[in-house]
Design a protein around this motif. Structure first.
Motif, PDB file in Angstrom:
ATOM      1  N   ALA A 156       0.828  -1.219   0.000  1.00  0.00           N
ATOM      2  CA  ALA A 156       0.000   0.000   0.000  1.00  0.00           C
ATOM      3  C   ALA A 156       0.854   1.257   0.000  1.00  0.00           C
ATOM      4  CB  ALA A 156      -0.936  -0.008   1.204  1.00  0.00           C
ATOM      5  N   VAL A 157       1.943   1.226   0.774  1.00  0.00           N
ATOM      6  CA  VAL A 157       2.829   2.398   0.844  1.00  0.00           C
ATOM      7  C   VAL A 157       3.617   2.542  -0.456  1.00  0.00           C
ATOM      8  CG1 VAL A 157       4.723   3.494   2.120  1.00  0.00           C
ATOM      9  CG2 VAL A 157       2.984   2.180   3.350  1.00  0.00           C
ATOM     10  N   LYS A 158       4.034   1.414  -1.004  1.00  0.00           N
ATOM     11  CA  LYS A 158       4.764   1.454  -2.271  1.00  0.00           C
ATOM     12  C   LYS A 158       3.915   2.073  -3.371  1.00  0.00           C
ATOM     13  CE  LYS A 158       7.487  -1.465  -5.379  1.00  0.00           C
ATOM     14  NZ  LYS A 158       7.927  -2.850  -5.687  1.00  0.00           N
ATOM     15  N   GLU A 159       2.627   1.702  -3.414  1.00  0.00           N
ATOM     16  CA  GLU A 159       1.733   2.252  -4.424  1.00  0.00           C
ATOM     17  C   GLU A 159       1.548   3.757  -4.229  1.00  0.00           C
ATOM     18  OE1 GLU A 159      -2.872   1.727  -5.991  1.00  0.00           O
ATOM     19  OE2 GLU A 159      -1.908   0.092  -4.911  1.00  0.00           O
ATOM     20  N   LEU A 160       1.397   4.182  -2.974  1.00  0.00           N
ATOM     21  CA  LEU A 160       1.268   5.611  -2.692  1.00  0.00           C
ATOM     22  C   LEU A 160       2.515   6.369  -3.125  1.00  0.00           C
ATOM     23  CD1 LEU A 160      -0.380   5.809   0.857  1.00  0.00           C
ATOM     24  CD2 LEU A 160      -1.305   6.764  -1.265  1.00  0.00           C
ATOM     25  N   ALA A 161       3.681   5.818  -2.773  1.00  0.00           N
ATOM     26  CA  ALA A 161       4.944   6.486  -3.083  1.00  0.00           C
ATOM     27  C   ALA A 161       5.113   6.677  -4.587  1.00  0.00           C
ATOM     28  CB  ALA A 161       6.110   5.695  -2.508  1.00  0.00           C
ATOM     29  N   GLU A 162       4.619   5.714  -5.354  1.00  0.00           N
ATOM     30  CA  GLU A 162       4.811   5.758  -6.806  1.00  0.00           C
ATOM     31  C   GLU A 162       3.721   6.544  -7.529  1.00  0.00           C
ATOM     32  OE1 GLU A 162       5.158   1.653  -7.815  1.00  0.00           O
ATOM     33  OE2 GLU A 162       7.188   1.458  -6.989  1.00  0.00           O
ATOM     34  N   ALA A 166       4.882   9.746  -0.899  1.00  0.00           N
ATOM     35  CA  ALA A 166       4.725   9.322   0.495  1.00  0.00           C
ATOM     36  C   ALA A 166       5.776  10.002   1.364  1.00  0.00           C
ATOM     37  CB  ALA A 166       4.862   7.801   0.617  1.00  0.00           C
ATOM     38  N   VAL A 167       5.370  10.351   2.578  1.00  0.00           N
ATOM     39  CA  VAL A 167       6.286  10.917   3.573  1.00  0.00           C
ATOM     40  C   VAL A 167       6.294   9.971   4.773  1.00  0.00           C
ATOM     41  CG1 VAL A 167       6.720  12.829   5.162  1.00  0.00           C
ATOM     42  CG2 VAL A 167       5.853  13.290   2.853  1.00  0.00           C
ATOM     43  N   VAL A 168       7.472   9.446   5.134  1.00  0.00           N
ATOM     44  CA  VAL A 168       7.622   8.629   6.329  1.00  0.00           C
ATOM     45  C   VAL A 168       8.105   9.545   7.450  1.00  0.00           C
ATOM     46  CG1 VAL A 168       8.882   6.729   7.403  1.00  0.00           C
ATOM     47  CG2 VAL A 168       8.061   6.507   5.045  1.00  0.00           C
ATOM     48  N   LEU A 169       7.324   9.640   8.512  1.00  0.00           N
ATOM     49  CA  LEU A 169       7.641  10.590   9.574  1.00  0.00           C
ATOM     50  C   LEU A 169       8.854  10.123  10.385  1.00  0.00           C
ATOM     51  CD1 LEU A 169       4.043  11.365  10.907  1.00  0.00           C
ATOM     52  CD2 LEU A 169       5.361  12.585   9.164  1.00  0.00           C
ATOM     53  N   PRO A 170       9.830  11.004  10.605  1.00  0.00           N
ATOM     54  CA  PRO A 170      10.999  10.639  11.398  1.00  0.00           C
ATOM     55  C   PRO A 170      10.685  10.693  12.894  1.00  0.00           C
ATOM     56  CG  PRO A 170      11.157  12.926  10.703  1.00  0.00           C
ATOM     57  CD  PRO A 170       9.903  12.380  10.073  1.00  0.00           C
ATOM     58  N   TYR A 171      11.446   9.944  13.669  1.00  0.00           N
ATOM     59  CA  TYR A 171      11.351   9.991  15.131  1.00  0.00           C
ATOM     60  C   TYR A 171      12.480  10.860  15.667  1.00  0.00           C
ATOM     61  CZ  TYR A 171       8.279   5.889  14.758  1.00  0.00           C
ATOM     62  OH  TYR A 171       7.260   5.016  14.441  1.00  0.00           O
ATOM     63  N   SER A 172      12.178  11.673  16.665  1.00  0.00           N
ATOM     64  CA  SER A 172      13.240  12.437  17.321  1.00  0.00           C
ATOM     65  C   SER A 172      14.051  11.487  18.201  1.00  0.00           C
ATOM     66  CB  SER A 172      12.643  13.551  18.187  1.00  0.00           C
ATOM     67  OG  SER A 172      11.938  12.994  19.288  1.00  0.00           O
ATOM     68  N   ASP A 173      15.245  11.921  18.618  1.00  0.00           N
ATOM     69  CA  ASP A 173      16.063  11.095  19.514  1.00  0.00           C
ATOM     70  C   ASP A 173      15.311  10.790  20.806  1.00  0.00           C
ATOM     71  OD1 ASP A 173      18.074  11.169  17.647  1.00  0.00           O
ATOM     72  OD2 ASP A 173      19.233  12.742  18.657  1.00  0.00           O
ATOM     73  N   GLU A 174      14.584  11.795  21.307  1.00  0.00           N
ATOM     74  CA  GLU A 174      13.827  11.609  22.548  1.00  0.00           C
ATOM     75  C   GLU A 174      12.713  10.583  22.364  1.00  0.00           C
ATOM     76  OE1 GLU A 174      15.995  15.323  22.532  1.00  0.00           O
ATOM     77  OE2 GLU A 174      14.470  14.557  21.134  1.00  0.00           O
ATOM     78  N   THR A 190      17.969   1.627  10.477  1.00  0.00           N
ATOM     79  CA  THR A 190      17.691   2.564   9.389  1.00  0.00           C
ATOM     80  C   THR A 190      16.951   1.889   8.248  1.00  0.00           C
ATOM     81  OG1 THR A 190      19.690   3.803   9.922  1.00  0.00           O
ATOM     82  CG2 THR A 190      18.717   4.189   7.759  1.00  0.00           C
ATOM     83  N   MET A 191      15.819   2.462   7.843  1.00  0.00           N
ATOM     84  CA  MET A 191      15.142   2.005   6.632  1.00  0.00           C
ATOM     85  C   MET A 191      15.785   2.734   5.460  1.00  0.00           C
ATOM     86  SD  MET A 191      11.068   1.907   5.632  1.00  0.00           S
ATOM     87  CE  MET A 191      10.905   3.663   5.220  1.00  0.00           C
ATOM     88  N   PRO A 192      16.404   2.005   4.518  1.00  0.00           N
ATOM     89  CA  PRO A 192      17.164   2.652   3.451  1.00  0.00           C
ATOM     90  C   PRO A 192      16.286   3.353   2.421  1.00  0.00           C
ATOM     91  CG  PRO A 192      17.120   0.287   3.118  1.00  0.00           C
ATOM     92  CD  PRO A 192      16.480   0.532   4.453  1.00  0.00           C
ATOM     93  N   SER A 193      16.887   4.303   1.745  1.00  0.00           N
ATOM     94  CA  SER A 193      16.172   5.106   0.745  1.00  0.00           C
ATOM     95  C   SER A 193      15.706   4.278  -0.451  1.00  0.00           C
ATOM     96  CB  SER A 193      17.070   6.246   0.253  1.00  0.00           C
ATOM     97  OG  SER A 193      18.250   5.734  -0.329  1.00  0.00           O
ATOM     98  N   THR A 194      16.230   3.066  -0.579  1.00  0.00           N
ATOM     99  CA  THR A 194      15.820   2.188  -1.688  1.00  0.00           C
ATOM    100  C   THR A 194      14.473   1.513  -1.425  1.00  0.00           C
ATOM    101  OG1 THR A 194      17.146   0.446  -0.648  1.00  0.00           O
ATOM    102  CG2 THR A 194      18.182   1.689  -2.430  1.00  0.00           C
ATOM    103  N   THR A 195      13.899   1.707  -0.228  1.00  0.00           N
ATOM    104  CA  THR A 195      12.658   1.019   0.137  1.00  0.00           C
ATOM    105  C   THR A 195      11.459   1.576  -0.624  1.00  0.00           C
ATOM    106  OG1 THR A 195      13.590   0.704   2.356  1.00  0.00           O
ATOM    107  CG2 THR A 195      11.241   0.234   2.066  1.00  0.00           C
ATOM    108  N   TYR A 196      11.329   2.910  -0.621  1.00  0.00           N
ATOM    109  CA  TYR A 196      10.200   3.562  -1.289  1.00  0.00           C
ATOM    110  C   TYR A 196      10.686   4.732  -2.140  1.00  0.00           C
ATOM    111  CZ  TYR A 196       7.303   1.112   2.168  1.00  0.00           C
ATOM    112  OH  TYR A 196       6.698   0.160   2.937  1.00  0.00           O
ATOM    113  N   LYS A 197      10.086   4.894  -3.273  1.00  0.00           N
ATOM    114  CA  LYS A 197      10.418   5.991  -4.174  1.00  0.00           C
ATOM    115  C   LYS A 197      10.232   7.337  -3.469  1.00  0.00           C
ATOM    116  CE  LYS A 197       9.101   8.021  -8.644  1.00  0.00           C
ATOM    117  NZ  LYS A 197       8.163   7.913  -9.786  1.00  0.00           N
ATOM    118  N   GLY A 198      11.311   8.140  -3.487  1.00  0.00           N
ATOM    119  CA  GLY A 198      11.238   9.495  -2.947  1.00  0.00           C
ATOM    120  C   GLY A 198      11.359   9.603  -1.441  1.00  0.00           C
ATOM    121  N   VAL A 199      11.537   8.466  -0.748  1.00  0.00           N
ATOM    122  CA  VAL A 199      11.662   8.495   0.716  1.00  0.00           C
ATOM    123  C   VAL A 199      13.129   8.289   1.090  1.00  0.00           C
ATOM    124  CG1 VAL A 199      10.998   7.393   2.891  1.00  0.00           C
ATOM    125  CG2 VAL A 199       9.319   7.636   1.052  1.00  0.00           C
TER     126      VAL A 199
END
Length: 278
Positions: A156-162, A166-174, A190-199
Motif C-alpha cells: 500500500a505504501v509502495k503504491e502511494l509512493a509511486e 509518500a512521507v515517512v515521519l521521522p522519530y526524534s532522539d527523545e 535505518t530504513m534505506p532510501s531504496t525502500t520507497y520511491k522518494g523516501v
C-alpha cells in the motif's frame, strides 16, 4: 511472503501440502497456532515472548508453549506515513489527526499502539482500524491523515509512493529513546532510501519477526523445508517474490532468548550446517 514461500515449497517438495491462509497478521497467527489451527506462521518476536506469560493480547488465554522457532523471517520497522503537502512532518504533528493503525487484531495495531503510547500520542490521535489496502486508499483519497505500517516494503505504501508520493515521519532522539526504554524488544535501525520511491533514509524502531511452527510439525518436514529454502538459488527466488525473504537467517540465539526452543528439525539443520548459536 507466505504466498511466495508456499508456492515454491509446494512445487519443490510435493510430499508436503502447503495451504496458504490469509489472516489479520501476527497476533492472529500466534493465537491460531496456540489453538492448533495453524501449523506455521509469521509471528513477531514480541508476541512469541508475551504468549509465554501470557500477557498483552494473549492475557487470559492459553500459553504459547507449543511455539517452535524455524528461522528469522525479517526485521520490520514501525512507521507512520502521510502525503506530501499534508503539513504533517513529525510524530507530534499527528495530534488530533485521523490515523489508521492496521487491521483489527493485527501485530501492526499492537506495534503502532505501543509506539503511540511510548511517545505520549496514543490519547491524542483519532485511531481507526482498517486493512492495509483500505488504509492506502483512504490516505490517498484524503479520508484519513496518516497510516501506520509494521513492515517494509509494504504494498500500500509502495503504491502511494509511486503515485501520490509518500512521507515517512521521522522519530526524534527523545521519541526513539522513549520507545526503546518502554519496550526493549524494539531496536533502532535505518530504513534505506531504496525502500520507497522518494523516501530518504530514516531511522525507525525495528522488531524482529520469526517464522514459527507448532511443536506437532514433524522434524523431518522442517528440516526438509530449510534444506530447500536456504539453497542460494531458492533464496533468490524467495527474495524476488518478496524482498523481506532476503533477510531470512537462523538467528537462533535471539529466538532462544524469547524463552522458546527452536524446532527440532531446525535445530538439526542449523547444527549440521554450523549455523547454530546459543
Amino acid at each position: 511472503m507466505v504466498g511466495t514461500a508456499g508456492t515454491i515449497i509446494s512445487e519443490k517438495l510435493p510430499q508436503y501440502n502447503i495451504t496458504q491462509v490469509t489472516t489479520g497478521g501476527s497476533t492472529e497467527n500466534a493465537k491460531r497456532i496456540i489453538k492448533g489451527e495453524l501449523d506455521m506462521g509469521i509471528v513477531y518476536g514480541a508476541h512469541v515472548f508475551m504468549a509465554q506469560k501470557p500477557e498483552g493480547p494473549f492475557e487470559g488465554g492459553a500459553k504459547g508453549t507449543m511455539f517452535r522457532g524455524v528461522a528469522k523471517a525479517y526485521k520490520g520497522p514501525t512507521y507512520f506515513v502521510t502525503l506530501p503537502g499534508s503539513g504533517i512532518t513529525k510524530i507530534s504533528d499527528l495530534e488530533g489527526k485521523k490515523v489508521a493503525l492496521g487491521p483489527p487484531g493485527s501485530g501492526t495495531v499492537f506495534n503502532c499502539s505501543n509506539i503511540m503510547r511510548a511517545t505520549g500520542m496514543l490519547d491524542k490521535i483519532e485511531p481507526t482500524m482498517m486493512t492495509f489496502a483500505d488504509a492506502g486508499r483512504a490516505l490517498g483519497n484524503g479520508q484519513i491523515d496518516a497510516l501506520c505500517q509494521s513492515s517494509a516494503p509494504a504494498a500500500a505504501v509502495k503504491e502511494l509512493a509511486e503515485t501520490k508520493g509518500a512521507v515517512v515521519l521521522p522519530y526524534s532522539d527523545e521519541e526513539m529513546t522513549a520507545i526503546t526504554d518502554t519496550y526493549p524488544f524494539y531496536v533502532p535501525d535505518t530504513m534505506p532510501s531504496t525502500t520507497y520511491k522518494g523516501v530518504p533514509d530514516v531511522d525507525l524502531p525495528y522488531l524482529t519477526v520469526y517464522w514459527v511452527a507448532h511443536e506437532r510439525v514433524p522434524a523431518e518436514a522442517v528440516e526438509d523445508i530449510l534444506e530447500l529454502v536456504y539453497q542460494p538459488e531458492i533464496k533468490k527466488q524467495l527474495a524476488a517474490g518478496h524482498k523481506a525473504w532476503a533477510q531470512m537467517e537462523p538467528d537462533t540465539k535471539n529466538f532462544l532468548s524469547l524463552g522458546v526452543p527452536m524446532h527440532p528439525g531446525a535445530e538439526a539443520y542449523y547444527k549440521k550446517n554450523g549455523l547454530w548459536q546459543e
